[in-house]
Design a protein around this motif. Structure first.
Motif, PDB file in Angstrom:
ATOM      1  N   LEU A   1       0.062   2.048   0.041  1.00 34.00           N
ATOM      2  CA  LEU A   1      -0.786   3.184  -0.330  1.00 34.00           C
ATOM      3  C   LEU A   1      -0.501   3.700  -1.729  1.00 34.00           C
ATOM      4  O   LEU A   1      -1.320   4.412  -2.311  1.00 34.00           O
ATOM      5  CB  LEU A   1      -0.616   4.328   0.682  1.00 34.00           C
ATOM      6  CG  LEU A   1      -1.560   4.321   1.887  1.00 34.00           C
ATOM      7  CD1 LEU A   1      -1.238   5.478   2.808  1.00 34.00           C
ATOM      8  CD2 LEU A   1      -3.019   4.380   1.444  1.00 34.00           C
ATOM      9  N   ILE A   2       0.679   3.355  -2.278  1.00 38.37           N
ATOM     10  CA  ILE A   2       0.974   3.775  -3.643  1.00 38.37           C
ATOM     11  C   ILE A   2      -0.023   3.144  -4.609  1.00 38.37           C
ATOM     12  O   ILE A   2      -0.455   3.766  -5.576  1.00 38.37           O
ATOM     13  CB  ILE A   2       2.419   3.419  -4.022  1.00 38.37           C
ATOM     14  CG1 ILE A   2       3.384   4.385  -3.331  1.00 38.37           C
ATOM     15  CG2 ILE A   2       2.623   3.478  -5.532  1.00 38.37           C
ATOM     16  CD1 ILE A   2       4.835   4.181  -3.683  1.00 38.37           C
ATOM     17  N   GLY A   3      -0.407   1.880  -4.338  1.00 40.35           N
ATOM     18  CA  GLY A   3      -1.425   1.250  -5.177  1.00 40.35           C
ATOM     19  C   GLY A   3      -2.733   2.010  -5.116  1.00 40.35           C
ATOM     20  O   GLY A   3      -3.418   2.200  -6.124  1.00 40.35           O
ATOM     21  N   ASP A   4      -3.107   2.455  -3.915  1.00 43.05           N
ATOM     22  CA  ASP A   4      -4.305   3.277  -3.744  1.00 43.05           C
ATOM     23  C   ASP A   4      -4.155   4.588  -4.504  1.00 43.05           C
ATOM     24  O   ASP A   4      -5.064   5.037  -5.205  1.00 43.05           O
ATOM     25  CB  ASP A   4      -4.510   3.548  -2.252  1.00 43.05           C
ATOM     26  CG  ASP A   4      -5.892   4.094  -1.946  1.00 43.05           C
ATOM     27  OD1 ASP A   4      -6.650   4.336  -2.894  1.00 43.05           O
ATOM     28  OD2 ASP A   4      -6.197   4.288  -0.764  1.00 43.05           O
ATOM     29  N   ALA A   5      -2.982   5.219  -4.365  1.00 45.40           N
ATOM     30  CA  ALA A   5      -2.743   6.490  -5.042  1.00 45.40           C
ATOM     31  C   ALA A   5      -2.831   6.333  -6.558  1.00 45.40           C
ATOM     32  O   ALA A   5      -3.463   7.132  -7.248  1.00 45.40           O
ATOM     33  CB  ALA A   5      -1.373   7.035  -4.644  1.00 45.40           C
TER      34      ALA A   5
ATOM     35  N   PHE B   1      -4.905  -4.361  -5.169  1.00 46.61           N
ATOM     36  CA  PHE B   1      -3.527  -3.996  -4.893  1.00 46.61           C
ATOM     37  C   PHE B   1      -3.140  -4.330  -3.451  1.00 46.61           C
ATOM     38  O   PHE B   1      -1.963  -4.564  -3.157  1.00 46.61           O
ATOM     39  CB  PHE B   1      -3.302  -2.496  -5.121  1.00 46.61           C
ATOM     40  CG  PHE B   1      -2.819  -2.145  -6.500  1.00 46.61           C
ATOM     41  CD1 PHE B   1      -1.625  -2.652  -6.986  1.00 46.61           C
ATOM     42  CD2 PHE B   1      -3.557  -1.305  -7.311  1.00 46.61           C
ATOM     43  CE1 PHE B   1      -1.172  -2.335  -8.258  1.00 46.61           C
ATOM     44  CE2 PHE B   1      -3.124  -0.970  -8.586  1.00 46.61           C
ATOM     45  CZ  PHE B   1      -1.922  -1.489  -9.056  1.00 46.61           C
ATOM     46  N   ILE B   2      -4.121  -4.354  -2.556  1.00 47.01           N
ATOM     47  CA  ILE B   2      -3.811  -4.479  -1.136  1.00 47.01           C
ATOM     48  C   ILE B   2      -4.308  -5.780  -0.510  1.00 47.01           C
ATOM     49  O   ILE B   2      -3.546  -6.496   0.154  1.00 47.01           O
ATOM     50  CB  ILE B   2      -4.404  -3.282  -0.358  1.00 47.01           C
ATOM     51  CG1 ILE B   2      -3.781  -1.976  -0.856  1.00 47.01           C
ATOM     52  CG2 ILE B   2      -4.171  -3.429   1.147  1.00 47.01           C
ATOM     53  CD1 ILE B   2      -4.386  -0.727  -0.266  1.00 47.01           C
ATOM     54  N   CYS B   3      -5.573  -6.125  -0.705  1.00 40.35           N
ATOM     55  CA  CYS B   3      -6.161  -7.249   0.042  1.00 40.35           C
ATOM     56  C   CYS B   3      -5.536  -8.610  -0.262  1.00 40.35           C
ATOM     57  O   CYS B   3      -5.124  -9.314   0.673  1.00 40.35           O
ATOM     58  CB  CYS B   3      -7.675  -7.283  -0.173  1.00 40.35           C
ATOM     59  SG  CYS B   3      -8.553  -5.917   0.623  1.00 40.35           S
ATOM     60  N   PRO B   4      -5.444  -9.057  -1.524  1.00 41.66           N
ATOM     61  CA  PRO B   4      -4.822 -10.366  -1.763  1.00 41.66           C
ATOM     62  C   PRO B   4      -3.369 -10.448  -1.306  1.00 41.66           C
ATOM     63  O   PRO B   4      -2.986 -11.442  -0.666  1.00 41.66           O
ATOM     64  CB  PRO B   4      -4.965 -10.553  -3.281  1.00 41.66           C
ATOM     65  CG  PRO B   4      -6.145  -9.718  -3.655  1.00 41.66           C
ATOM     66  CD  PRO B   4      -6.065  -8.521  -2.757  1.00 41.66           C
TER      67      PRO B   4
ATOM     68  N   MET C   1      -0.004  -8.930  -8.281  1.00 40.54           N
ATOM     69  CA  MET C   1       1.422  -9.252  -8.421  1.00 40.54           C
ATOM     70  C   MET C   1       2.324  -8.082  -8.027  1.00 40.54           C
ATOM     71  O   MET C   1       3.192  -8.238  -7.156  1.00 40.54           O
ATOM     72  CB  MET C   1       1.713  -9.745  -9.844  1.00 40.54           C
ATOM     73  CG  MET C   1       1.316 -11.204 -10.057  1.00 40.54           C
ATOM     74  SD  MET C   1       1.952 -11.918 -11.590  1.00 40.54           S
ATOM     75  CE  MET C   1       0.867 -11.126 -12.784  1.00 40.54           C
ATOM     76  N   PRO C   2       2.185  -6.897  -8.606  1.00 40.84           N
ATOM     77  CA  PRO C   2       3.017  -5.787  -8.116  1.00 40.84           C
ATOM     78  C   PRO C   2       2.627  -5.342  -6.714  1.00 40.84           C
ATOM     79  O   PRO C   2       3.457  -4.813  -5.967  1.00 40.84           O
ATOM     80  CB  PRO C   2       2.763  -4.673  -9.143  1.00 40.84           C
ATOM     81  CG  PRO C   2       1.439  -4.996  -9.750  1.00 40.84           C
ATOM     82  CD  PRO C   2       1.369  -6.488  -9.771  1.00 40.84           C
ATOM     83  N   GLY C   3       1.368  -5.587  -6.340  1.00 41.84           N
ATOM     84  CA  GLY C   3       0.922  -5.214  -5.003  1.00 41.84           C
ATOM     85  C   GLY C   3       1.700  -5.902  -3.902  1.00 41.84           C
ATOM     86  O   GLY C   3       1.901  -5.340  -2.814  1.00 41.84           O
ATOM     87  N   ASN C   4       2.182  -7.121  -4.156  1.00 42.43           N
ATOM     88  CA  ASN C   4       2.991  -7.836  -3.166  1.00 42.43           C
ATOM     89  C   ASN C   4       4.259  -7.061  -2.827  1.00 42.43           C
ATOM     90  O   ASN C   4       4.635  -6.937  -1.659  1.00 42.43           O
ATOM     91  CB  ASN C   4       3.370  -9.225  -3.694  1.00 42.43           C
ATOM     92  CG  ASN C   4       2.233 -10.214  -3.618  1.00 42.43           C
ATOM     93  OD1 ASN C   4       1.926 -10.742  -2.558  1.00 42.43           O
ATOM     94  ND2 ASN C   4       1.595 -10.462  -4.747  1.00 42.43           N
ATOM     95  N   PHE C   5       4.923  -6.544  -3.845  1.00 43.70           N
ATOM     96  CA  PHE C   5       6.175  -5.823  -3.618  1.00 43.70           C
ATOM     97  C   PHE C   5       5.915  -4.461  -2.985  1.00 43.70           C
ATOM     98  O   PHE C   5       6.698  -4.007  -2.135  1.00 43.70           O
ATOM     99  CB  PHE C   5       6.929  -5.679  -4.938  1.00 43.70           C
ATOM    100  CG  PHE C   5       7.368  -6.992  -5.520  1.00 43.70           C
ATOM    101  CD1 PHE C   5       8.494  -7.641  -5.036  1.00 43.70           C
ATOM    102  CD2 PHE C   5       6.630  -7.603  -6.522  1.00 43.70           C
ATOM    103  CE1 PHE C   5       8.893  -8.862  -5.560  1.00 43.70           C
ATOM    104  CE2 PHE C   5       7.018  -8.824  -7.051  1.00 43.70           C
ATOM    105  CZ  PHE C   5       8.148  -9.460  -6.564  1.00 43.70           C
TER     106      PHE C   5
END
Length: 307
Positions: free
Chosen positions: A37-41, A226-229, A25-29
């Motif tokens: 990359l922030i999700g990765d970080a 965070f990224i793929c979906p 959900m936050p990954g979409n934004f």
């Protein structure tokens, strides 16, 4: 067969699904803001935050972990911005330096401190312990209505359920501000939406999702979800509302399919050993993204908008 499934597989699958949804959900934004990359970080920087919280409190209970991870996320955001401004380098490079440095610091802390009394080590940080989150008190589907059996559910399930619900509620409450500030930052500023505050809050919410999932599923799934979906969902539609729903579908589907393939795939191929559920879930989500890149209906529009 039903009793065995409820006892051994139901809770790990549910935890995996909830972790995928909470991160997607936050990954979409983050994706739409070109900050994926922030999700990765975040998935990397939560490690030193969790270890620091454990060293200070001597426990890996929920709130110290959450506070430690949130603190680490704040430090990471400050580091990224400082490196970007002082070094005059692009944001992606600043993120790469920050999350690798902080993750390495977390690994060093783990290796140099005594965490033998708790389930916290480098392997656990990467792969989680999804397969071990079984429901020993369950005797079948009737256990879902048995208060005594429900009291013995893995605490990670409750943690992920509450986290996912809170993230969904926050997304709904701040939907307008998130949507406008994501697509038109200048207009959002002009009508009084606190763009920087919204962006910072998004990072904090992402950190909460990451740390809630971290203990159960490890950093591999957190990074993937965070990224793929969201990326796959972006290829399916050009409407944000539909993208959120698609990302939930792809995240949950990858979690279920990945867990099943990890346990039974090797058996179907003649092997006697299962493989990592976290690794397989991440692999499935990546494969789904690959298929979407080739066949998704909105891929041509996404490519055109990228130019």
């Amino acid at each position: 067969m039903g009793a065995e499934f409820v006892q051994l597989s139901l809770t790990p699958i549910l935890i995996g699904v909830l972790a995928a949804i909470a991160c997607a959900m936050p990954g979409n934004f983050l994706l739409l803001r070109k900050q994926a990359l922030i999700g990765d970080a975040i998935s990397h920087v939560v490690l030193p935050g969790i270890v620091a919280a454990f060293l200070l409190t001597g426990t890996i209970s929920t709130w110290p972990m959450m506070l430690g991870a949130a603190g680490a996320a704040v430090i990471a955001v400050v580091m990224i911005e400082t490196i970007r401004r002082l070094g005059r380098i692009e944001t992606g490079a600043a993120m790469g330096v920050t999350f690798t440095t902080l993750f390495a610091a977390g690994v060093l802390l783990l290796e140099q401190t005594d965490t033998s009394s708790v389930h916290l080590d480098v392997e656990h940080a990467l792969y989680g312990n999804l397969e071990s989150l079984i429901w020993l008190s369950a005797t079948g589907w009737t256990s879902l209505w048995d208060p005594a059996a429900l009291a013995d559910l893995p605490p990670e399930l409750t943690r992920m359920a509450v986290t996912t619900l809170v993230i969904a509620l926050l997304t709904a409450v701040f939907w307008r501000a998130l949507k406008i500030s994501t697509f038109d930052e200048g207009y959002a500023n002009s009508i009084g939406i606190p763009v920087k505050t919204i962006g910072f809050a998004l990072v904090i919410v992402s950190a909460v999702a990451a740390v809630a999932a971290f203990d159960a599923v490890g950093s591999i799934i957190v990074i993937a979800m965070f990224i793929c979906p969201p990326a796959t969902a972006r290829l399916m539609t050009n409407r944000l509302e539909h993208q959120i729903l698609w990302s939930i579908f792809f995240g949950a589907g990858s979690a279920v399919a990945g867990y099943v393939l990890a346990g039974y795939g090797p058996l179907w191929l003649g092997s006697s050993n299962a493989v990592s559920a976290a690794g397989m879930i991440a692999t499935v989500s990546g494969l789904v993204l690959g298929v979407a890149c080739l066949y998704a209906p909105a891929r041509s529009n996404v490519t055109a908008s990228g130019h």
